[in-house]
Design a protein around this motif. Structure first.
Motif, PDB file in Angstrom:
ATOM      1  N   ALA A 221       3.020   6.331  -0.399  1.00  0.00           N
ATOM      2  CA  ALA A 221       2.866   4.889  -0.099  1.00  0.00           C
ATOM      3  C   ALA A 221       4.078   3.987  -0.082  1.00  0.00           C
ATOM      4  CB  ALA A 221       1.857   4.405  -1.027  1.00  0.00           C
ATOM      5  N   ALA A 222       4.099   2.774   0.318  1.00  0.00           N
ATOM      6  CA  ALA A 222       5.215   1.810   0.235  1.00  0.00           C
ATOM      7  C   ALA A 222       5.354   1.499  -1.111  1.00  0.00           C
ATOM      8  CB  ALA A 222       5.054   0.601   1.225  1.00  0.00           C
ATOM      9  N   SER A 261       3.728  -3.618   4.990  1.00  0.00           N
ATOM     10  CA  SER A 261       4.615  -2.569   5.480  1.00  0.00           C
ATOM     11  C   SER A 261       3.930  -1.786   6.337  1.00  0.00           C
ATOM     12  CB  SER A 261       4.670  -1.974   3.791  1.00  0.00           C
ATOM     13  OG  SER A 261       5.326  -2.919   3.029  1.00  0.00           O
ATOM     14  N   PHE A 262       4.469  -1.181   7.014  1.00  0.00           N
ATOM     15  CA  PHE A 262       4.322  -0.386   8.181  1.00  0.00           C
ATOM     16  C   PHE A 262       5.129   0.876   8.331  1.00  0.00           C
ATOM     17  CE2 PHE A 262       6.836  -2.988  10.622  1.00  0.00           C
ATOM     18  CZ  PHE A 262       7.447  -2.064  11.522  1.00  0.00           C
ATOM     19  N   GLN A 297       8.635  -0.094   6.530  1.00  0.00           N
ATOM     20  CA  GLN A 297       9.257  -1.414   7.037  1.00  0.00           C
ATOM     21  C   GLN A 297       8.433  -2.412   6.813  1.00  0.00           C
ATOM     22  OE1 GLN A 297      11.462  -1.592  10.864  1.00  0.00           O
ATOM     23  NE2 GLN A 297      11.722   0.781  10.970  1.00  0.00           N
ATOM     24  N   GLN A 298       8.896  -3.580   6.515  1.00  0.00           N
ATOM     25  CA  GLN A 298       8.045  -4.830   6.140  1.00  0.00           C
ATOM     26  C   GLN A 298       8.078  -6.071   7.317  1.00  0.00           C
ATOM     27  OE1 GLN A 298       9.235  -7.338   2.669  1.00  0.00           O
ATOM     28  NE2 GLN A 298       7.207  -7.527   2.385  1.00  0.00           N
ATOM     29  N   THR A 299       7.070  -6.446   7.519  1.00  0.00           N
ATOM     30  CA  THR A 299       7.227  -7.518   8.606  1.00  0.00           C
ATOM     31  C   THR A 299       6.158  -8.634   8.131  1.00  0.00           C
ATOM     32  OG1 THR A 299       6.935  -7.822  10.926  1.00  0.00           O
ATOM     33  CG2 THR A 299       5.271  -6.488   9.970  1.00  0.00           C
ATOM     34  N   ALA A 326       0.758   4.097   9.695  1.00  0.00           N
ATOM     35  CA  ALA A 326       0.431   3.851   8.372  1.00  0.00           C
ATOM     36  C   ALA A 326       0.541   2.213   7.983  1.00  0.00           C
ATOM     37  CB  ALA A 326       1.109   4.871   7.219  1.00  0.00           C
ATOM     38  N   LEU A 327      -0.238   1.871   6.881  1.00  0.00           N
ATOM     39  CA  LEU A 327      -0.014   0.230   6.709  1.00  0.00           C
ATOM     40  C   LEU A 327      -0.229   0.387   5.152  1.00  0.00           C
ATOM     41  CD1 LEU A 327      -2.455  -1.285   9.158  1.00  0.00           C
ATOM     42  CD2 LEU A 327       0.064  -1.487   9.213  1.00  0.00           C
TER      43      LEU A 327
END
Length: 619
Positions: A221-222, A261-262, A297-299, A326-327
């Protein structure tokens, strides 16, 4: 009484004291349980009435499907009469359905586990009679009011008096209009405002650890331990869509900041976020497409005000099964985005400098010399001509490394014989070290070890590749593949089974790719006597048909072709000769051969021709 799991299933039967249910604890996601009638219904029309109960985790419960099938279809429903999905609240509902038995039909009731332990489904009070269901049934008989709402009917229509916290004509919308922040981190088994919808092709699935497919999806996971993802493997197909949205919730009015995050590695399709009015048109507000590297990566994006906001997240499957999306950490905060730093997770590696774009939550990396890629993750060797792998510890010319994900074990470097008897090489083909796959326990048949060039940006040109391999006794296969980064790789060459107790050489042409990735896979055979050796890999810019295509320069020499079809070799300092084939001993005053240390320094070696057998060194 209640089912054995908490926060799911009924507390008691609809009528009487017993009911039937599926216990999803201990079952795999999407497992199915079916009730099949032991008689065929022969007749024009029948009426089926029953009660059902679906209470559990919002958005992750399975389905209840009622339908008919023929005697040859087993438990497969080929005519759906009723389909229900998701959490309906801790209340029994009733249904009355007409179905035809004119051709001889079995009645089938199927329930499935979704993606949660809180997903028990129950049925009760099932009756079947010949003839149609009564047209005069009270519209409240089917209990259309969700979440325990009270139904009243007048003139053939119904209205619902909803319990506190629920809205809409059927009490199906949860009122969150007084909340400011919403987080979906998939850690606690609590309701997230984003839920899978009906009518799409795939579901978003919660998971812990790696996704099942190789070379795609995250390994963790992130943050925390869990996240949600779209599985791109079969039976999913190109352009299949997984949708989750907020339609089950009444959100506050006003602007919002959506951040998440993706992870999109391999050959994913697209991730599309849309927003709009409930039951109105949805407007795309953020899109990410294709490979974004093996990192989270975060958006973020600002959502303009709507009176009754609905947000949807669509994952669109790409052209390959290596396209998991993935999210994690989906955060919806009241007010426009202003304080989330896209560079906050330091996405730029190898000394790259991150520049944030606060308008859409993206970032740009300025890479240091020698590094390229969206996050400076690739070593830039695009100007190189020849690349050599001799597997000597500390060498810096090799463009092949063990892949970090997607295989079962690693290639190992050694300067001695492999540990297993009657398999593997005794010595390296060149130099002291070589790479090999160790086939002993705990390895199993079919296990794969992969060398990859994926951490390097190779020249945009055809490449000629020479490598040396050793496959003795009962090895599996040695497979060379190549392709564009982010796409499926194509098989270039394969060797399978026993090739004898000696080193072999092979030369293959790697086609031109704009961003080539080359892989070397060692596949474990049926027994432990299957070590595969690999040594002296040379990649050379150009075609194999060029003057340098036969790799005439030995010992790491660099070949330069001439227009007249000849070539010249530039040798390393310790070698000489027209093809760098000789060790340069001209400056040494004495040379000894004491046959210690595997003959290092000795000028005598076994002849490769003109004799009948070899000298051997013995302890």
């Amino acid at each position: 009484g209640s089912t054995s799991s908490v926060n799911t299933g009924p507390n008691s039967a609809f009528e009487g004291s017993n009911y039937a249910y599926i216990e999803v604890s201990g079952q795999s996601n999407e497992d199915k349980a079916s009730l099949v009638s032991d008689i065929l219904f022969e007749g024009s029309v029948y009426c089926l009435s029953f009660a059902y109960h679906m209470y559990g985790k919002e958005g992750y419960m399975g389905d209840l499907v009622v339908g008919t099938g023929t005697s040859s279809t087993g438990s497969v429903i080929d005519n759906v009469l009723l389909s229900k999905t998701g959490n309906k609240g801790n209340v029994w509902y009733t249904a009355a359905i007409n179905f035809s038995g004119s051709t001889g039909r079995k009645l089938i009731i199927s329930a499935s586990k979704g993606f949660t332990l809180h997903g028990d489904i129950a049925i009760d009070d099932l009756t079947i009679h010949q003839g149609t269901c009564s047209n005069s049934v009270d519209p409240c008989y089917s209990q259309p009011c969700n979440m325990g709402g009270t139904c009243s009917s007048t003139g053939g229509t119904f209205s619902c008096d909803c319990n506190q916290g629920y809205l809409e004509n059927d009490c199906s919308v949860i009122d969150k209009s007084n909340s400011d922040n919403f987080l979906c981190d998939y850690e606690a088994d609590t309701n997230c405002i984003f839920n899978n919808v009906e009518g799409d092709d795939l579901d978003w699935r919660p998971i812990q650890g790696s996704t099942p497919s190789s070379s795609t999806g995250p390994t963790a996971a992130a943050s925390g331990t869990k996240y949600t993802y779209l599985e791109a493997s079969l039976p999913s197909a190109k352009d299949d869509v997984a949708v989750m949205d907020t339609t089950k919730y009444k959100l506050p009015s006003g602007a919002f900041c959506l951040s998440f995050s993706f992870h999109m590695l391999g050959n994913p399709g697209s991730l599309v976020v849309s927003a709009g009015e409930r039951n109105g048109n949805m407007n795309s507000i953020l899109t990410r497409t294709g490979d974004h590297g093996d990192l989270w990566q975060q958006t973020q994006t600002t959502i303009i005000p709507y009176d009754d906001l609905v947000i949807s997240v669509r994952g669109i499957r790409g052209s390959s099964w290596q396209g998991d999306i993935a999210l994690d950490n989906i955060l919806l905060t009241k007010g426009p985005c202003s304080n989330i730093d896209p560079c906050g997770q330091s996405p730029c590696v190898n000394g790259g400098q991150c520049s944030p774009n606060y308008n859409d939550g993206t970032f740009t990396c300025s890479c240091t010399s020698g590094w390229v890629g969206d996050t400076c993750q690739l070593q830039d060797v695009t100007t190189g001509i020849t690349f050599t792998c001799e597997f000597t510890p500390g060498e810096n010319e090799c463009v092949f490394t063990n892949t970090q994900t997607g295989d079962d074990f690693d290639w190992t470097l050694t300067n001695v014989k492999t540990l297993s008897s009657s398999t593997g090489p005794d010595v390296a083909y060149s130099g002291e070290y070589y790479a090999f796959t160790e086939a002993s326990s705990p390895r199993q048949p079919g296990d794969v070890a992969t060398f990859t060039s994926s951490t390097f940006k190779l020249p945009d040109s055809p490449l000629c590749m020479q490598y040396h391999y050793h496959m003795y006794s009962e090895p599996g296969s040695l497979v060379i593949t190549a392709g564009e980064r982010g796409n499926s790789e194509n098989q270039i060459e394969i060797w399978t089974g026993n090739q004898g107790e000696q080193w072999h050489s092979s030369i293959v042409q790697i086609p031109q790719f704009s961003d080539a990735v080359i892989s070397i896979q060692g596949v474990r055979g049926p027994t432990s006597k299957g070590d595969i050796g690999l040594d002296l890999i040379t990649l050379q810019k150009g075609l194999c048909s060029s003057p340098c295509g036969s790799f005439p320069c030995q010992n790491g020499g660099i070949c330069t072709g001439n227009q007249d079809g000849t070539y010249q070799c530039s040798c390393k300092s310790e070698f000489t000769g027209s093809e760098c084939q000789l060790t340069d001993k001209r400056l040494e005053t004495s040379i000894a051969c004491d046959f210690e240390d595997n003959e290092v320094g000795c000028i005598f070696e076994n002849s490769l021709s003109y004799d009948d057998f070899d000298w051997r060194r013995r302890t």
